[in-house]
Write an enzyme that holds these catalytic residues in place. Sequence first.
Site, PDB file in Angstrom:
ATOM      1  N   CYS A  10       0.817  -1.215   0.000  1.00 48.70           N
ATOM      2  CA  CYS A  10       0.000   0.000   0.000  1.00 48.70           C
ATOM      3  C   CYS A  10       0.855   1.273   0.000  1.00 48.70           C
ATOM      4  O   CYS A  10       1.965   1.287   0.512  1.00 48.70           O
ATOM      5  CB  CYS A  10      -0.873   0.034   1.237  1.00 48.70           C
ATOM      6  SG  CYS A  10      -1.808  -1.465   1.502  1.00 48.70           S
ATOM      7  N   ARG A  60       5.013   0.357  -5.824  1.00 45.13           N
ATOM      8  CA  ARG A  60       4.913  -0.497  -4.650  1.00 45.13           C
ATOM      9  C   ARG A  60       3.953  -1.663  -4.874  1.00 45.13           C
ATOM     10  O   ARG A  60       3.900  -2.583  -4.075  1.00 45.13           O
ATOM     11  CB  ARG A  60       4.448   0.322  -3.444  1.00 45.13           C
ATOM     12  CG  ARG A  60       5.448   1.395  -3.035  1.00 45.13           C
ATOM     13  CD  ARG A  60       4.824   2.371  -2.080  1.00 45.13           C
ATOM     14  NE  ARG A  60       4.570   1.771  -0.785  1.00 45.13           N
ATOM     15  CZ  ARG A  60       5.384   1.878   0.261  1.00 45.13           C
ATOM     16  NH1 ARG A  60       6.494   2.544   0.152  1.00 45.13           N
ATOM     17  NH2 ARG A  60       5.070   1.330   1.405  1.00 45.13           N
ATOM     18  N   TRP A  75      -3.093  -2.756  -1.385  1.00 48.35           N
ATOM     19  CA  TRP A  75      -2.682  -4.113  -1.782  1.00 48.35           C
ATOM     20  C   TRP A  75      -3.378  -5.027  -0.784  1.00 48.35           C
ATOM     21  O   TRP A  75      -3.064  -5.022   0.409  1.00 48.35           O
ATOM     22  CB  TRP A  75      -1.169  -4.224  -1.688  1.00 48.35           C
ATOM     23  CG  TRP A  75      -0.594  -5.492  -2.209  1.00 48.35           C
ATOM     24  CD1 TRP A  75      -0.382  -5.820  -3.510  1.00 48.35           C
ATOM     25  CD2 TRP A  75      -0.111  -6.592  -1.434  1.00 48.35           C
ATOM     26  NE1 TRP A  75       0.196  -7.064  -3.593  1.00 48.35           N
ATOM     27  CE2 TRP A  75       0.376  -7.560  -2.346  1.00 48.35           C
ATOM     28  CE3 TRP A  75      -0.037  -6.866  -0.068  1.00 48.35           C
ATOM     29  CZ2 TRP A  75       0.922  -8.780  -1.936  1.00 48.35           C
ATOM     30  CZ3 TRP A  75       0.497  -8.074   0.339  1.00 48.35           C
ATOM     31  CH2 TRP A  75       0.971  -9.010  -0.586  1.00 48.35           C
ATOM     32  N   ASN A  79      -1.705   1.733   6.117  1.00 46.10           N
ATOM     33  CA  ASN A  79      -0.829   0.666   5.630  1.00 46.10           C
ATOM     34  C   ASN A  79      -0.539  -0.238   6.811  1.00 46.10           C
ATOM     35  O   ASN A  79      -0.280   0.263   7.905  1.00 46.10           O
ATOM     36  CB  ASN A  79       0.522   1.216   5.161  1.00 46.10           C
ATOM     37  CG  ASN A  79       0.429   1.891   3.825  1.00 46.10           C
ATOM     38  OD1 ASN A  79      -0.635   1.900   3.212  1.00 46.10           O
ATOM     39  ND2 ASN A  79       1.521   2.488   3.386  1.00 46.10           N
ATOM     40  N   GLY A  80      -0.521  -1.556   6.574  1.00 48.41           N
ATOM     41  CA  GLY A  80      -0.204  -2.482   7.658  1.00 48.41           C
ATOM     42  C   GLY A  80      -1.414  -3.316   8.022  1.00 48.41           C
ATOM     43  O   GLY A  80      -2.339  -3.476   7.215  1.00 48.41           O
ATOM     44  N   GLU A 139      18.818 -17.304  -7.200  1.00 47.23           N
ATOM     45  CA  GLU A 139      18.380 -15.952  -7.542  1.00 47.23           C
ATOM     46  C   GLU A 139      17.929 -15.888  -9.007  1.00 47.23           C
ATOM     47  O   GLU A 139      16.918 -15.259  -9.330  1.00 47.23           O
ATOM     48  CB  GLU A 139      19.516 -14.949  -7.258  1.00 47.23           C
ATOM     49  CG  GLU A 139      19.235 -13.519  -7.693  1.00 47.23           C
ATOM     50  CD  GLU A 139      17.991 -12.899  -7.097  1.00 47.23           C
ATOM     51  OE1 GLU A 139      17.378 -13.481  -6.188  1.00 47.23           O
ATOM     52  OE2 GLU A 139      17.595 -11.820  -7.572  1.00 47.23           O
ATOM     53  N   LYS A 162      14.150 -14.800 -10.246  1.00 44.33           N
ATOM     54  CA  LYS A 162      13.950 -13.689 -11.188  1.00 44.33           C
ATOM     55  C   LYS A 162      13.064 -14.138 -12.345  1.00 44.33           C
ATOM     56  O   LYS A 162      12.134 -13.456 -12.742  1.00 44.33           O
ATOM     57  CB  LYS A 162      15.324 -13.238 -11.689  1.00 44.33           C
ATOM     58  CG  LYS A 162      15.606 -11.832 -11.865  1.00 44.33           C
ATOM     59  CD  LYS A 162      15.804 -10.944 -10.682  1.00 44.33           C
ATOM     60  CE  LYS A 162      14.907 -11.103  -9.500  1.00 44.33           C
ATOM     61  NZ  LYS A 162      15.328 -10.426  -8.306  1.00 44.33           N
ATOM     62  N   GLU A 194       9.300 -14.678 -11.228  1.00 45.31           N
ATOM     63  CA  GLU A 194       8.485 -13.502 -10.916  1.00 45.31           C
ATOM     64  C   GLU A 194       8.196 -12.629 -12.132  1.00 45.31           C
ATOM     65  O   GLU A 194       7.156 -11.972 -12.171  1.00 45.31           O
ATOM     66  CB  GLU A 194       9.087 -12.678  -9.772  1.00 45.31           C
ATOM     67  CG  GLU A 194      10.450 -12.113 -10.012  1.00 45.31           C
ATOM     68  CD  GLU A 194      10.954 -11.303  -8.803  1.00 45.31           C
ATOM     69  OE1 GLU A 194      12.174 -11.214  -8.656  1.00 45.31           O
ATOM     70  OE2 GLU A 194      10.139 -10.762  -8.054  1.00 45.31           O
ATOM     71  N   HIS A 218      19.263 -37.348  -7.391  1.00 47.42           N
ATOM     72  CA  HIS A 218      18.591 -38.017  -6.271  1.00 47.42           C
ATOM     73  C   HIS A 218      17.081 -37.878  -6.355  1.00 47.42           C
ATOM     74  O   HIS A 218      16.403 -37.881  -5.331  1.00 47.42           O
ATOM     75  CB  HIS A 218      19.137 -37.478  -4.948  1.00 47.42           C
ATOM     76  CG  HIS A 218      20.597 -37.752  -4.768  1.00 47.42           C
ATOM     77  ND1 HIS A 218      21.096 -39.007  -4.529  1.00 47.42           N
ATOM     78  CD2 HIS A 218      21.675 -36.929  -4.866  1.00 47.42           C
ATOM     79  CE1 HIS A 218      22.425 -38.953  -4.454  1.00 47.42           C
ATOM     80  NE2 HIS A 218      22.798 -37.699  -4.672  1.00 47.42           N
ATOM     81  N   LYS A 261       6.403  -4.352  -4.137  1.00 48.03           N
ATOM     82  CA  LYS A 261       7.817  -4.007  -3.953  1.00 48.03           C
ATOM     83  C   LYS A 261       8.243  -4.119  -2.497  1.00 48.03           C
ATOM     84  O   LYS A 261       9.295  -4.637  -2.192  1.00 48.03           O
ATOM     85  CB  LYS A 261       8.066  -2.590  -4.470  1.00 48.03           C
ATOM     86  CG  LYS A 261       9.520  -2.140  -4.385  1.00 48.03           C
ATOM     87  CD  LYS A 261      10.407  -2.955  -5.305  1.00 48.03           C
ATOM     88  CE  LYS A 261      11.870  -2.583  -5.207  1.00 48.03           C
ATOM     89  NZ  LYS A 261      12.717  -3.635  -5.831  1.00 48.03           N
TER      90      LYS A 261
END
Length: 608
Positions: free
Chosen positions: A2, A27, A74, A100-101, A481, A485, A488, A504, A603
């Site tokens: 948010c 964000r 969000w 927010n939160g 990583e 990438k 997403e 295995h 974000k």
Amino acid sequence: MCGIVGYVGDGKASDFLIEGLRRLEYRGYDSSGIAVFENGKIEIKKKQGRLINLENLIKEMPVSGHIGIGHTRWATHGKPSDINAHPHGDSHNRFVVVHNGIIENYMELKKKLIQKGHTFKSETDTEVVAHLAEDLDDGDFLSTIKKVLSVIDGSYSLVFMDAEQPDTLICTKKDNPLIIGLGEKENFIASDIPAVINYTRRIYILNDGEIAVVKKDSVHVYDADGLPVSKKVQEITWSAEAAEKNGYPHFMMKEIYEQPKAIYDTIHIHLTKDGEVKFDNLNWTKNSLESIDNILITACGTAYHAGLVAKHYIEQFTKIPVQVEIASEYRYSKPLTTARTLCIVVSQSGETIDTLAALKEAKRLGAQSIAITNSIGSSIARESDAAIYTLAGPEIAVASTKAYTTQLVILLLLSLYMGQLKETISKELVHHMVEEFKVLPKQIEKVLTENKHMEKVAQRFIQAEDIFYLGRSIDYAIAMEGALKLKEISYIHAEAYAAGELKHGTLALITPDTPIIAVATQEEVMAKMYSNIEEVRARGAEVLGIGYDDDAELEKYTTEIVKIPRVDEFISPILSVIPMQLLAYYTGIKKGNDVDKPRNLAKSVTVE
Ligand code: F6R
């Protein structure tokens, strides 16, 4: 996650609110809204979807008032919808709020309010806050908000309007960021600096528990006990263009290309003239480091992957055992952290709530702490005993690129610094690494010339349903990583595997339709890596190798290779990840995805 904005001044509030929300779009959000005081009451306009939907609504029904608040949501409590979008008001829209939160005790509060006759319109936790203000109203805006804060639990940044006091905004925060931009005959509130940068460069950063009373000519800040706080004005030094795309088609591409500069900026302040490494703000000595028995690195996502690489660095250079924990798991793992633990938290935003919570837990158990973050004055920076900054500049694309490579740089420098102090590494090694660091920005520029090559590879890979990333040792951490990438940005399933572990079980999945990316930069495991590549080739898989430009051998085992310059093996991760960033970018683009704002992602993740 948010975004919050607020405005009070002589200007038209909606102009700043919309512009500010646009600057916070990076964000991630699913709906947006504003509230403006107009014709004696607070008008709320909100819309699901992109900001343009809200703008269209405002075009149809303009609001011209001079005080207002805005929000990009969000979803956490209740699906994305017009009704669940913020701002939220009480029964009469007397008190209106953006948040927010998460309000953790909202269920029990809501139950009590319903018993008292309040009716709720949305499914959100936030609406409870507005109704609480109505319920606890004592005729004084500030005192009412203080009462509200005394009964809510959780994490929040909040901005309130009161229709009875239409010249004042009140805002506060706990574990979520909030800043106040200071203007001439106008003041601004925002959850992040880019929202205000075109209006002012002078800001206050609110601390947890502080409450600000913001009018057009004044900002008064009080601490949790109600005592006035004298805030220091912080000057924003980065330019407005730094938060723009600068001619690149996407922020992600711009940020990939900013890596030589970001890395130069991050490195050079830590190198001495004598070819050693320094961290001026760490008052460590050989003795103080002797008191550390173990190191805990905790972080999320990409930052966690940086931690996995750092484990190799720190253990080799300092001989101190390192545990790397996903932040959201750490707290619940009954950790064995003690006062002899050094906790290193890594976070681009400095606001990731899981990482913040892990840091608090490690501190509660007695650990010393350092934050590595890209965000000056962030919650994580402030909560840690010391903060070290990656000087990557603002990272707007949701997928982290330059923040990750600057995290690797800082972690490598820090490991060397510890080894230097503890005398567990030779001076020659430090000098050698410092020389490598000096040429690193140029080496990155060379790797970026693989751009077109990666675009071509992406064209083939868009057909794939699964892609495996293989590596051993440090290369395995980098493979993780690379896979994240790709997932997403391209939405293709990708998985990183320790190359020796594939046989295995997972080897059963490898077919001619499963492309493989094999990172091969670590000499000690190189021969073994070649054998692992043979194993997948034997199942018909195409293998794209990422290795040194003088490694003729790798070329023989793979279908095709991407070359990075020969560098020290501790530096190679900083180079080998770049082709994987480019591959993810182009695969996403070719699939028509919004690479800067991938679906379902945000974000800065400020919910647990
Ligand atoms: C992936 C990505 C995320 C973040 C994670 C932690 O590209 O960016 O995995 O790394 O959400 O965020 P910070 O570093 O802000 O704590």
